[in-house]
Enzyme design. Structure first.
Site, short mmCIF file in Angstrom:
data_model
loop_
_atom_site.label_atom_id
_atom_site.label_comp_id
_atom_site.label_asym_id
_atom_site.label_seq_id
_atom_site.Cartn_x
_atom_site.Cartn_y
_atom_site.Cartn_z
N CYS A 50 -21.77 24.68 -9.34
CA CYS A 50 -20.86 25.68 -9.90
C CYS A 50 -19.66 25.04 -10.59
O CYS A 50 -19.11 25.60 -11.54
CB CYS A 50 -20.38 26.63 -8.81
SG CYS A 50 -21.67 27.69 -8.15
N ARG A 52 -19.47 21.64 -11.68
CA ARG A 52 -19.69 20.50 -12.56
C ARG A 52 -21.15 20.43 -13.01
O ARG A 52 -22.05 20.87 -12.31
CB ARG A 52 -19.29 19.20 -11.87
CG ARG A 52 -20.16 18.78 -10.73
CD ARG A 52 -19.57 17.59 -9.98
NE ARG A 52 -18.39 17.98 -9.20
CZ ARG A 52 -17.14 17.63 -9.51
NH1 ARG A 52 -16.89 16.89 -10.57
NH2 ARG A 52 -16.14 18.02 -8.75
N ASN A 187 -28.84 35.38 -1.08
CA ASN A 187 -29.28 34.81 0.19
C ASN A 187 -29.46 33.30 0.11
O ASN A 187 -30.15 32.70 0.92
CB ASN A 187 -30.59 35.49 0.63
CG ASN A 187 -31.05 35.03 2.00
OD1 ASN A 187 -32.10 34.41 2.12
ND2 ASN A 187 -30.26 35.32 3.02
#
Length: 413
Positions: A50, A52, A187
């Site tokens: 998220c 890099r 999930n």
């Protein structure tokens, strides 16, 4: 060292920018194949999280930046996108990776998740056979170094994960979370971590589940379950909604959300995904607050001592890797010398073996153990040259030793 990397992270790219660099597993495999077959790199490893997106290269024969722009962004990429990429080479790249594994360069300073992500990136490169021995050794050394730092130096104070940071900051800003109703959409690993932290705070938590994954899902104990397609039926009564999927479409959009809200109720939405799960226009609704992961980043304050200790410890691993890198081409020569010494030892002890009252099996076992001990002893002594000689001196000494060993073999024969 012909080792390099190119990429972006939260320091240079906003969430809006990072969305353009997100790589699925299939896309990563496609890029790795091109890097190996078209750009003729010896190896590569792709790290996509998220915060890099980085590509690591060994023996790349072209510009790292150009490779990244072509394969990740495409030819029509805007110049602003190109300008946020960072390239590192040689010693700088090696040192950066060592620090990265310790969480020094993470949004949540000292967090542990990056270490897991490095392991996963390395394993994927192994599985699809696009890692070479150099990057294999580099990443393994970085992982080992990070583990040593984690056990030796307390670089993180309290919160070492994004979910933990989110919970602490929400409590600080909005009060006790006890009894709050929470829906976690997704999930995956992040969704499960978020659910576990909320349950620790005695929240009432439900997780979404896609019908087709129901039998394989891992649901934290204490959490309820909501089918993903029925999520809007439950969102209306929730105090907090967290979304952490890998979907490339919105899990919550404005048109649906504004029609199911309860009058007089306020909502807090936390988007933990890149690309974003929550449609940006949802923020326009007056009774809704939307947070993204950048909001919860932790500033590095009063960390000079921990940083100094960490970098001092990491320098040992950096030097260890550099020695291995410089010496790696001489390994076959060391093996040759060790084998020759083993053969000479075996020949010299032939009469001794026969004079000892042993069964054939015992004699073979003794002979094998002596040969192995000779190989290990010679290898250890020769590899010790790295600590007292420069690489060019090592090469000269090894050439002389190899010639001497071969001459000894001739005399034994």
């Amino acid at each position: 060292m012909n080792i390099s990397m190119v990429g972006i992270d939260y320091n240079t790219a906003s969430i809006e920018d990072r969305e353009h660099f997100t790589l699925t597993s299939d896309k990563q495999l496609e890029i790795a194949k091109i890097i190996k077959e078209t750009y003729h790199a010896s190896g590569c490893i792709i790290l996509s999280t998220c915060n890099r997106t980085e590509i690591w290269f060994s023996e790349l024969g072209t510009s790292e930046a150009e490779c990244f722009h072509q394969l990740v962004l495409g030819e029509n990429a805007k110049e602003t996108m190109r300008s946020i990429c960072v390239c590192r080479q040689g010693d700088e790249a090696v040192t950066y990776l060592m620090e990265l594994g310790c969480g020094i360069h993470s949004q949540i300073f000292g967090e542990d998740q990056i270490l897991t992500q490095l392991k996963q990136a390395l394993q994927q490169a192994r599985d699809y056979q696009y890692v070479d021995s150099v990057l294999e050794c580099l990443f393994r050394t970085a992982i080992t170094a990070a583990k040593k730092v984690k056990t030796s130096i307390q670089i993180a104070k309290g919160n070492t994960s994004l979910p933990q940071t989110i919970v602490e900051q929400l409590e600080k800003e909005q009060g006790d979370l006890l009894g709050k109703s929470c829906l976690v959409i997704g999930n995956g690993e992040m969704g499960r971590l978020m659910t576990e932290k909320l349950l620790e705070k005695k929240c009432k938590v439900w997780m979404t589940l896609r019908q087709y994954k129901k039998s394989k899902a891992i649901i934290p104990e204490g959490s309820g379950v909501v089918l993903y397609d029925e999520r809007y039926e439950h969102i209306a009564v929730m105090d907090y909604i967290f979304s952490a999927t890998k979907s490339h479409h919105f899990t919550i959009n404005k048109s649906m959300f504004e029609n199911i809200r309860l009058k007089g109720k306020t909502y807090c939405l936390i988007d933990l995904a890149i690309p974003r799960d929550i449609e940006p226009s949802v923020e326009e609704l007056s009774d809704v607050t939307v947070y993204n992961m950048d909001y919860f980043c932790q500033e590095v304050n009063d960390r000079e001592k921990e940083l100094e200790e960490t970098r001092e410890l990491l320098s040992e691993y950096v030097n260890e890797f550099k020695q291995w890198y410089q010496f790696r081409n001489l390994v076959s020569t060391v093996d040759d010398i060790s084998n020759i010494v083993s053969d000479i030892t075996d020949a010299k002890l032939t009469k001794v073996y026969k004079s000892i009252d042993l069964s054939r099996e015992q004699q073979e076992l003794l002979q094998s153990n002596v040969q192995m001990a000779a190989k290990k002893a010679v290898s250890k002594i020769i590899f010790g040259l790295r600590d007292v000689l420069q690489i060019d001196q090592c090469e000269e000494v090894l050439q002389a030793l190899e010639q001497s060993a071969m001459n000894c073999t001739d005399s034994v024969k």
